[in-house]
Design an enzyme around this catalytic site. Structure first.
Site, mmCIF file in Angstrom:
data_model
loop_
_atom_site.group_PDB
_atom_site.id
_atom_site.type_symbol
_atom_site.label_atom_id
_atom_site.label_comp_id
_atom_site.label_asym_id
_atom_site.label_seq_id
_atom_site.Cartn_x
_atom_site.Cartn_y
_atom_site.Cartn_z
ATOM 1 N N SER A 331 -3.788 -6.036 5.984
ATOM 2 C CA SER A 331 -2.961 -4.970 5.418
ATOM 3 C C SER A 331 -1.498 -5.044 5.822
ATOM 4 C CB SER A 331 -3.519 -3.606 5.823
ATOM 5 O OG SER A 331 -4.845 -3.502 5.366
ATOM 6 N N HIS A 374 -9.897 6.485 -2.466
ATOM 7 C CA HIS A 374 -8.843 7.376 -1.995
ATOM 8 C C HIS A 374 -8.356 8.341 -3.060
ATOM 9 C CE1 HIS A 374 -8.492 4.088 1.018
ATOM 10 N NE2 HIS A 374 -8.110 5.086 1.814
ATOM 11 N N CYS A 387 -4.735 2.029 1.480
ATOM 12 C CA CYS A 387 -5.638 1.878 0.332
ATOM 13 C C CYS A 387 -5.513 0.462 -0.228
ATOM 14 C CB CYS A 387 -5.298 2.908 -0.751
ATOM 15 S SG CYS A 387 -6.166 2.605 -2.299
#
Lengths: 651, 379
Positions: A331, A374, A387
């Protein structure tokens, strides 16, 4: 007996004639000798004089003092320490075996060292001193000196050897030296190096890893020569002249050895690495990899047992993970995907994407880390809560080529010029890359994976720190490890503007601020509470395994239940203070689990240490954590003190 | 020349003889010996006591012998020729049984205060005995084959004994010296032409015999020949000495490196630097000028000897002086040729310069005989 006068005259005539013939012959031969003398001493004199000089004069190399290495505050990281060594001169020793046995009765001698010395003695002339042991403690030297009469040919000598006072703190940065090997000279990095020192000086020490190796030629200096007159047996008669060499140049690194020590201790127990960069000039303030090792072991000649221990450790203490390992950034890569999309104009920051927990792309189903999804996500929320679906979507829209280009612009997939061993390029993939390296076409699924820093994307902790530094400043900051060489400052790493839209950057930074300061942010638990020091960052958790549909159906297995090798990597990148960034950091805990739990707290602690230039006040931490932090700080201080004490003892 | 003849001619007597000595020759001999002492000091690194002082003592002794010999009338020496030869031969045979070994050869016998090398003694004895023989032999028999046998036996017996030691250099010297005596006495040219032809054949035979069971020379002698022919092939092995000797000589240049500054000899690159190779130290330290000076001194000694010989009317004196001159010439010519790489290394000292007692004493004795002839020549 009387002889007739006539006969006497004849006899006399014959003798006269023959005597003159003989005299003529003799004169001729004397002429030949004189001519020969003339041709050798006048005609060929230069030639013979040269041969006589060659016979007589030997050049002996004087090894230069190797340059010292300091940290940014002038703390010595590598020095040349005097040490005692014991040498043997064969011709003085008489019975070598007996003498060595006598030595072994007097002081402890490694049998392998004796074997080595014997081998070397066989190769060298009888009057050459051959070292038996290096770094002999003083009491042993004293014992040998006192017993000189019973140890013919054995002497104690003073020599210089490399010492790393900061030991394992700096092992991966400074590296270590060792005797030059055949490999170094034939296929290694010294293959092009024809410095006579390498060949002429027995066991000449060259850099093997790290700065010692990469800046070998700066540190080495050049050999001096002593012109030595030798006799026919090769024995030194006297020194005719001496040309002192040029000592190696001293290096000052950008590293702060105290911060580095803190970093190393903080990482202890994990297989982890961390890079702290100064945003002012790109200085690498600390760059560490855990576990570490004592470089002094290598200078002394590491034992097989010690070597096996280091080489077999699955945490790989010898690897400088901060630069030579490349991990899927997970991420932490999302900033790049987002910036690429923003710069391409594919999205605006308020646009939302609906996250149902998964996305089907070309017959494949890609999941979000939160199975339930989400819901509607904009840039800010998708970053804060990490997300995945949002990035799958925008990644496909902007395309891999734009993402790869942005990654390279921010310092991923390119090699940074730092003088460390095996600096990894990482991978910032695009279509062309895949064709070139794999011979396959890029598939849309690859883009989906790459958009969240999985799949082909790989980045080293150093590259992640550079990326963070560039996002934090908008400048093309380059990492700098060497601050000055012999007092001459090296160019700053603060680069020109990257030319990115400042509004887009601000969006990204705001989102990163929320990651660690918004209550729903993934790094909220590792926030900095001091208002002027607040941190922005991004967590990352990168998978090292593919989760099969069966596994997914059975329920995602938590990291703790997996064997270490299959657990996720925990990552965190960040910078602080958020509004006036001074330091950027990246932390990778190999197989550490989740980024928010394993990597972010480490990054926060180290950043605070850098920001405060020492142990930070407790009120920099969230009030709920202060009790635990206080205990941790005390423990860390004790360990740092213990480590400092142990290194002092050894030095 | 008989005692009566001697009496009727005018010859100086008593101490007046000293005035009639050939002083230029004495000066030359002394000068050469002085160069020797200088070089022996140099090769000992300035230490006179090592070689220079014993050499001076021997020179003093030899000088005394030379003057004493000069005082004694020549007819006495002619009558002593046979005795001298017999003594030298006996000593040479004794070496076989009681010899002292050195450097791989048995050449010396211990006579208490010094080690005597009888082969050196033989060099002068053979000159004396051949001069006496041809003085006695009527001229018309000189070239008759039967009368060639006695001188050949006189030469070849000691040559054979010396070869057994083994000492190729001295054997060559004796052979050439004896041959020269026969040539001077008037033996027909044809014999020498045959001999030279035979010599060439012998050289061929020597080379051809190598490695066969009837090999004529010792292995070390073959190696020396190899070394002589190709010293560069093995500069660190057998050719090392000659290569280093040539470097020493050549590197001296015109003026040399200076007294005691010769690196080749100082640093022991030069072999046998106080005996056979002493000339190289001279040439290294005093250069071409030093070397040529010594060569000229030697040449002058030979020149004065030949002039003296030609002014003699007695056959024995003529032959003896020329024989001494030839022997002396062979000494320095072979030595110099050897150290300059023109001849194989056969172990011949540089006369009056190399360290060594026997050669010094014998040569000075020989010059004593020359002086005797000069002093007692009929005027």
């Amino acid at each position: 007996m009387r002889r007739p006068e006539k006969e006497l005259e004849r006899a006399s005539r014959i003798v006269t004639r023959r005597g003159l013939v003989m005299g003529g012959l003799q004169l001729g031969l004397v002429g030949v000798l004189g001519w020969r003398m003339q041709s050798m001493q006048v005609g060929q004199a230069e030639e013979f004089r040269l041969l006589a000089e060659e016979n007589r004069i030997n050049l002996r190399l004087l090894p230069p003092d190797r340059g010292l290495i300091f940290d940014r505050n002038g703390v010595k990281l590598a020095e040349n320490a005097q040490n005692y060594r014991i040498v043997i001169i064969r011709e003085d020793a008489g019975d070598v075996d007996e003498t060595l046995a006598a030595l072994a009765r007097l002081i402890p001698v490694d049998p392998a060292a004796i074997e080595r010395a014997k081998e070397e003695m066989a190769r060298r002339s009888a009057f050459a001193p051959v070292p038996i042991m290096e770094r002999v403690p003083w009491e042993h030297v004293a014992r040998v000196t006192v017993n000189t009469p019973s140890l013919p040919g054995i002497h104690a000598e003073v020599g210089l050897s490399r010492l790393y006072p900061r030991g394992q703190d700096m092992a991966h940065v400074v590296g270590y030296v060792g005797p030059v090997s055949d490999f170094d000279m034939t296929r290694g990095y010294l293959a092009e190096d024809d410095d006579p020192l390498l060949r002429e000086i027995p066991r000449f020490q060259v850099g093997k890893t790290g700065v010692e190796a990469r800046l070998e030629h700066t540190l080495r200096g050049s050999a001096g020569t002593a012109r030595i007159e030798i006799n026919a047996a090769g024995r030194v008669m006297r020194e005719l002249g001496r040309d002192e060499g040029v000592p190696g140049r001293d290096l000052q690194l950008t590293v702060d050895s105290d911060l580095q020590r803190y970093l190393q201790i903080r990482l202890e127990g994990e297989s982890a690495s961390c890079v702290v960069m100064d945003l002012e000039d790109g200085d690498i303030r600390a760059i560490g990899s855990a576990p570490s090792f004592d470089p002094n072991l290598f200078v002394r000649g590491i034992s097989v047992a010690d070597w096996r221990m280091l080489a077999d450790d699955k945490y790989r203490p010898l690897a400088s993970k901060a630069v030579q390992d490349a991990y899927p950034p997970g991420s932490t890569f999302k900033m790049i995907t987002a910036l690429a999309a923003l710069e391409a104009g594919e999205i605006d920051s308020e646009e939302t994407v609906y996250c149902p927990g998964h996305l089907d792309v070309a017959d494949l189903r890609f999941h979000c880390w939160r199975r339930g999804g989400h819901g509607n996500m904009n840039l800010h929320d998708s970053m804060t809560q990490s997300c995945d679906i949002y990035y799958y979507d925008i990644g496909q829209r902007v395309g891999i080529d734009a993402i790869g280009a942005m990654a390279r612009r921010l310092g991923l997939g390119v090699q940074h010029d730092v003088p460390l061993s095996a600096v990894s390029d990482g991978i910032a993939p695009d279509r062309e890359w895949k064709r070139r390296t794999r011979g396959e076409d890029w598939r849309i699924g690859d883009t989906v994976n790459a958009s969240i820093g999985q799949g082909y994307v790989l980045a080293s902790p150093l590259q992640l720190a550079v990326m963070t530094a560039r996002i934090a400043t908008g400048l093309e900051i380059k990492p700098r490890l060497v601050r000055s060489i012999d007092g001459i400052p090296q160019p700053s790493g603060r680069g020109e503007s990257l030319g990115l839209n400042e509004n887009h950057l601000r969006r990204i930074r705001d989102s990163m601020f929320a990651v660690s300061n918004h209550s729903r942010g993934t790094a909220y638990g590792s926030r900095i509470d001091a208002p002027e020091m607040r941190m922005s960052g991004k967590t990352g958790t990168s998978q090292v395994r593919r989760i099969t549909p069966e596994e997914r159906r059975a329920g995602v297995v938590s990291n703790e239940d997996l064997p270490w090798e299959r657990r996720d990597h925990a990552l965190f990148v960040g910078y602080a203070p958020y509004d006036n960034p001074r330091y950027a950091i990246s932390v990778v805990v190999q197989h550490g689990g989740g980024g928010s739990a394993a990597a972010a707290p480490i990054a926060r602690d180290i950043l605070l240490q850098a920001l405060y230039g020492g142990t930070p006040p407790l009120d920099a931490y969230p009030s709920a954590h202060r009790g635990r932090i206080q205990t941790q700080q005390q423990e860390m201080e004790q360990r740092a003190a213990a480590r400092a004490a142990s290194m002092r003892d050894r030095a | 020349m008989s005692y009566l003849e001697y009496q009727v001619k005018y010859v100086p007597s008593g101490l007046r003889k000293v005035l009639y000595l050939h002083w230029p020759l004495i000066l030359l001999v002394t000068a050469v010996a002085a160069i020797g002492v200088l070089m022996l000091t140099s090769v000992a690194g300035g230490d006179m006591s090592r070689w220079a002082e014993p050499q001076m003592v021997r020179f003093g002794l030899g000088f005394t012998l030379m003057i004493a010999a000069a005082m004694i009338p020549l007819w006495f020496w002619r009558n002593m020729a046979g005795v001298a030869y017999a003594v030298a031969l006996v000593l040479l045979i004794l070496v076989e049984f009681f010899g002292v070994a050195g450097k791989g050869a048995v050449r010396w016998i211990d006579i208490g205060f010094m080690q005597l090398q009888p082969s050196e003694l033989m060099k002068i004895a053979i000159v004396m005995v051949l001069a006496a023989y041809y003085d006695w032999l009527p001229l018309d028999r000189t070239s008759r084959p039967l009368w060639l046998i006695p001188p050949l036996v006189l030469i070849l017996v000691p040559v054979a004994l010396v070869l057994r030691q083994p000492d190729l250099g001295t054997a060559l010297l004796l052979l050439t010296g004896g041959g020269a005596m026969m040539f001077l006495a008037g033996v027909h040219w044809a014999y020498f032409a045959t001999l030279i032809g035979g010599g060439v054949a012998a050289v061929v035979a020597v080379f051809e015999s190598r490695g066969t069971p009837w090999q004529l020379l010792q292995d070390y002698q073959y190696r020396r020949i190899d070394t002589f022919l190709n010293p560069e092939n093995d500069p660190l092995g057998a050719g090392y000495h000659i290569t280093q000797a040539k470097i020493a000589l050549g590197s001296g240049g015109v003026t040399g490196k200076g007294f005691m500054q010769g690196t080749q000899s100082r640093l022991n690159f030069l072999p046998e630097k106080h005996t056979d190779f002493i000339f190289n130290t001279l040439a290294e330290e005093f250069g071409f000028l030093g070397g040529i000076t010594l060569l000229i001194l030697y040449g002058l000694i030979i020149f004065f000897c030949i002039v003296t010989a030609l002014r003699q009317s007695a056959r024995f004196a003529q032959l003896m002086i020329l024989g001494v001159a030839m022997t002396f010439f062979l000494y320095f010519a072979i030595n110099m040729a050897m150290v300059m790489g023109l001849a194989p290394v056969v172990g011949v000292p540089l006369p009056l310069v190399s360290y060594g007692g026997s050669a010094m004493l014998v040569l000075l004795m020989a010059f004593g005989l020359v002086q005797s002839a000069h002093v007692h020549r009929p005027r």
